[in-house]
Structures are given as structure tokens and as C-alpha cells.
Design a protein around this motif. Structure first.
Motif, mmCIF file in Angstrom:
data_model
loop_
_atom_site.group_PDB
_atom_site.id
_atom_site.type_symbol
_atom_site.label_atom_id
_atom_site.label_comp_id
_atom_site.label_asym_id
_atom_site.label_seq_id
_atom_site.Cartn_x
_atom_site.Cartn_y
_atom_site.Cartn_z
ATOM 1 N N VAL A 46 0.839 -1.200 0.000
ATOM 2 C CA VAL A 46 0.000 0.000 0.000
ATOM 3 C C VAL A 46 0.871 1.246 0.000
ATOM 4 N N ILE A 47 1.909 1.237 0.817
ATOM 5 C CA ILE A 47 2.803 2.395 0.914
ATOM 6 C C ILE A 47 3.546 2.614 -0.397
ATOM 7 N N VAL A 48 4.056 1.539 -0.984
ATOM 8 C CA VAL A 48 4.818 1.665 -2.230
ATOM 9 C C VAL A 48 3.912 2.120 -3.367
ATOM 10 N N TYR A 49 2.669 1.672 -3.349
ATOM 11 C CA TYR A 49 1.687 2.102 -4.355
ATOM 12 C C TYR A 49 1.569 3.625 -4.403
ATOM 13 N N LEU A 50 1.690 4.260 -3.247
ATOM 14 C CA LEU A 50 1.569 5.716 -3.170
ATOM 15 C C LEU A 50 2.884 6.424 -3.477
ATOM 16 N N GLU A 87 -0.879 5.931 8.966
ATOM 17 C CA GLU A 87 -2.004 6.867 9.056
ATOM 18 C C GLU A 87 -2.155 7.701 7.786
ATOM 19 N N GLU A 88 -1.064 8.236 7.266
ATOM 20 C CA GLU A 88 -1.154 9.082 6.073
ATOM 21 C C GLU A 88 -1.578 8.297 4.836
ATOM 22 N N PRO A 89 -0.969 7.113 4.562
ATOM 23 C CA PRO A 89 -1.455 6.334 3.413
ATOM 24 C C PRO A 89 -2.928 5.977 3.504
ATOM 25 N N LEU A 90 -3.375 5.596 4.701
ATOM 26 C CA LEU A 90 -4.788 5.264 4.877
ATOM 27 C C LEU A 90 -5.671 6.466 4.586
ATOM 28 N N ASP A 91 -5.285 7.612 5.128
ATOM 29 C CA ASP A 91 -6.072 8.827 4.921
ATOM 30 C C ASP A 91 -6.144 9.170 3.435
ATOM 31 N N TYR A 92 -5.034 9.008 2.725
ATOM 32 C CA TYR A 92 -5.023 9.326 1.289
ATOM 33 C C TYR A 92 -5.934 8.374 0.519
ATOM 34 N N LEU A 93 -5.815 7.088 0.785
ATOM 35 C CA LEU A 93 -6.624 6.108 0.066
ATOM 36 C C LEU A 93 -8.110 6.352 0.263
ATOM 37 N N SER A 98 -8.922 6.200 -3.658
ATOM 38 C CA SER A 98 -7.947 5.431 -4.433
ATOM 39 C C SER A 98 -7.964 3.941 -4.104
ATOM 40 N N VAL A 99 -8.818 3.542 -3.177
ATOM 41 C CA VAL A 99 -8.819 2.146 -2.740
ATOM 42 C C VAL A 99 -9.056 1.196 -3.910
ATOM 43 N N PHE A 100 -10.065 1.477 -4.715
ATOM 44 C CA PHE A 100 -10.399 0.540 -5.790
ATOM 45 C C PHE A 100 -9.357 0.564 -6.896
ATOM 46 N N HIS A 101 -8.732 1.723 -7.108
ATOM 47 C CA HIS A 101 -7.643 1.755 -8.087
ATOM 48 C C HIS A 101 -6.481 0.911 -7.601
ATOM 49 N N PHE A 102 -6.188 1.002 -6.304
ATOM 50 C CA PHE A 102 -5.128 0.164 -5.746
ATOM 51 C C PHE A 102 -5.456 -1.310 -5.914
ATOM 52 N N LEU A 103 -6.701 -1.676 -5.663
ATOM 53 C CA LEU A 103 -7.099 -3.068 -5.764
ATOM 54 C C LEU A 103 -6.962 -3.592 -7.196
ATOM 55 N N ARG A 104 -7.105 -2.697 -8.177
ATOM 56 C CA ARG A 104 -6.960 -3.105 -9.569
ATOM 57 C C ARG A 104 -5.494 -3.259 -9.974
ATOM 58 N N THR A 105 -4.593 -2.652 -9.209
ATOM 59 C CA THR A 105 -3.185 -2.649 -9.606
ATOM 60 C C THR A 105 -2.255 -3.258 -8.551
ATOM 61 N N TYR A 106 -2.837 -3.809 -7.476
ATOM 62 C CA TYR A 106 -2.028 -4.235 -6.331
ATOM 63 C C TYR A 106 -1.065 -5.365 -6.640
ATOM 64 N N GLU A 107 -1.339 -6.147 -7.686
ATOM 65 C CA GLU A 107 -0.532 -7.340 -7.943
ATOM 66 C C GLU A 107 0.950 -7.003 -8.116
ATOM 67 N N HIS A 108 1.248 -5.928 -8.847
ATOM 68 C CA HIS A 108 2.637 -5.504 -9.023
ATOM 69 C C HIS A 108 3.309 -5.264 -7.677
ATOM 70 N N PHE A 109 2.579 -4.635 -6.772
ATOM 71 C CA PHE A 109 3.167 -4.219 -5.508
ATOM 72 C C PHE A 109 3.322 -5.388 -4.529
#
Length: 272
Positions: A46-50, A87-93, A98-109
Motif C-alpha cells: 500500500v505504501i509503495v503504491y503511493l 495513518e497518512e497512506p490510509l487517509d489518502y486512500l 484510491s482504494v479501488f484503483h489500488f485493488l486493480r493494480t495491487y498485484e505488481h506491488f
């Protein structure tokens, strides 16, 4: 707040990690991550995604993952809790939806985190700050001279001229109402054109401080007077110290793996 962060991140992980949900249903609530201490490796994707574009090569995302893991472990050793780091990554997501965008791209991370699990970089067996930027002005900056301390001697300048070929390498920022051209005098620059010091309204300040005040993409800039306006032409994106994500991505596209990429940008550091 701790309970809130733990719950939100657990729910986020359970959305895309069905095994967690199956374990909960089969073995009961005590097997659920909600009731266990946070594991940094689970939340690292999650952190690297951001921190880096998901479109980058997997090897470059691996390089960024090692950087992120090193920085987080150093923060934890300094007494910062994982809840505070998350806390900051959670707040941003949540707030940027951005949660669903992360879920669509999380495999790389998650692949990057798994392939580099536990790996960090050290200098003389010590964890150190590993800065990174999206794109340099043609090379990374020397840490000791930039921060005026031998503490950062591990950050040596390396060529990253490939960054200069990027489409968004140059950025023009216009200021029609303020005559910065008359007020600002650049005092010194480094070999890549990053402004080290300047005088603004008679006050001496660093190029980085000026960049932050005006929200410029880079402190490698020049000023021009054009049609009564001040144009600030910036090169690169970010502070230019440490790792260039754009340069690393180009290396990955040429067949270099994440260890080769990191060794190039941090030649004085060792893997642990």
C-alpha cells in the motif's frame, strides 16, 4: 485511532486477500489479522503504491520497495509506531477514493514485496535515510555538500542523463502578478543546475526552500522575463537526491534487475 487504523487496513486487505476471509470464517475471529499486531510486510504494498507509478517496470517497483522498507524500518527503530506510519497512506486512500484503483493494480506491488521480502540497504551496517525523486535534472545530487554534513556522505552524485529525455522533463511556471525576475537573484548552482542558494527580496534562502514556497516541480530552474511575466523553467521533478524513479525504470526496461538499479544509484550501500 489505533483501533481505527487497524480495522480499516484489515478490511482493505481482506477485500483483495480472500484467504484472510476464509481463515476468519473457518477458524474464528482470533485468526483474523484484526486481532494481531500489524505486520509491516503486509502493508508495504500500500505504501509503495503511493510512492511510485503502477505503470513502472516490476524491477523498478522492487527497487522502490526496498527503499520503502529500509526507510520504514529506520523509522520504527527511531520509535515511530507502524500505526503512525500507516495513518497518512490510509487517509489518502480513503479521501482520494484510491482504494479501488489500488485493488486493480495491487498485484505488481505485492509481487515486489514478496520478491524482496526482508531486504534493506545499509551503510556501514547502519540503516540510513534513502531519499528518492521522480526525475532528476540529469544526475543525482551529492548528499554531503547538499546537507552540509558528512552524515550523508553515502549519497554520492551519479549520472542520470536519461532523465533529460523524458517528455515531462521541462516545466514552465508563469507568474503574471509578481515580478520574481526582478526580485530573485540566483547565487549558486551545482553541476546539474540545481539552485543551491538565491536571494529573494534581499533574503538569502536555499533553492529547495524557494521551490517549496512556490510549489515548483524542481529546484533546478532558471528565470526569464517574457511578455511582462516571470517564467520559471524547471528541469526534472523532485529534489534530485538519491534514487531517480524515471532513471531506474529505464534501467529496468533495458534488462537490469532491482539490485543492479539500487547499486547504481546507491553505490556505497550494501544489501542486508
Amino acid at each position: 485511532m489505533k483501533e481505527y487504523l487497524s480495522t480499516c487496513f484489515t478490511l482493505l486487505l481482506m477485500i483483495f486477500c480472500l484467504p484472510f476471509l476464509a481463515t476468519f470464517l473457518i477458524s474464528g475471529q482470533k485468526s483474523c489479522p484484526l486481532y494481531k499486531p500489524l505486520d509491516m510486510e503486509k502493508y508495504l504494498p500500500v505504501i509503495v503504491y503511493l510512492q511510485i507509478p503502477y505503470t513502472h517496470h516490476l524491477e523498478n517497483i522492487k527497487a522502490q520497495t526496498v527503499i520503502a522498507r529500509t526507510n520504514i524500518q529506520r523509522q520504527l527503530e527511531k520509535g515511530t509506531s507502524l500505526y503512525e506510519i500507516l495513518e497518512e497512506p490510509l487517509d489518502y486512500l480513503v479521501h482520494e477514493q484510491s482504494v479501488f484503483h489500488f485493488l486493480r493494480t495491487y498485484e505488481h506491488f505485492t509481487k515486489a514485496a514478496g520478491a524482496t521480502k526482508g531486504q534493506i540497504l545499509t551503510y556501514q551496517n547502519q540503516k540510513v535515510v534513502l531519499p528518492y525523486c521522480y526525475m532528476t535534472a540529469g544526475g543525482t545530487r551529492d548528499g554531503a555538500s547538499l546537507f552540509h554534513s558528512d552524515k550523508y556522505e553515502y549519497l554520492i552524485s551519479v549520472d542520470s542523463s536519461v532523465d533529460q529525455k523524458a517528455e515531462d522533463y521541462l516545466t514552465s511556471t508563469y507568474f503574471p502578478d509578481v515580478d520574481y525576475y526582478e526580485q530573485v537573484e540566483i547565487v549558486s548552482c551545482d553541476k546539474y543546475g540545481y539552485v543551491q542558494f538565491l536571494k529573494a527580496g534581499g533574503h538569502l534562502m536555499s533553492g529547495e526552500e524557494f521551490r517549496r514556497k512556490l510549489e515548483l516541480p524542481s529546484s533546478a530552474f532558471t528565470l526569464q522575463k517574457i511578455n511582462g511575466q516571470t517564467r520559471i523553467l524547471s528541469r526534472g521533478h523532485g529534489h534530485g537526491v538519491g534514487f531517480s524513479q524515471y532513471g531506474g525504470n529505464k534501467m529496468a526496461q533495458q534488462g537490469k534487475d532491482y539490485k543492479e538499479i539500487l547499486k547504481y544509484y546507491f553505490p556505497r550501500l550494501d544489501f542486508l
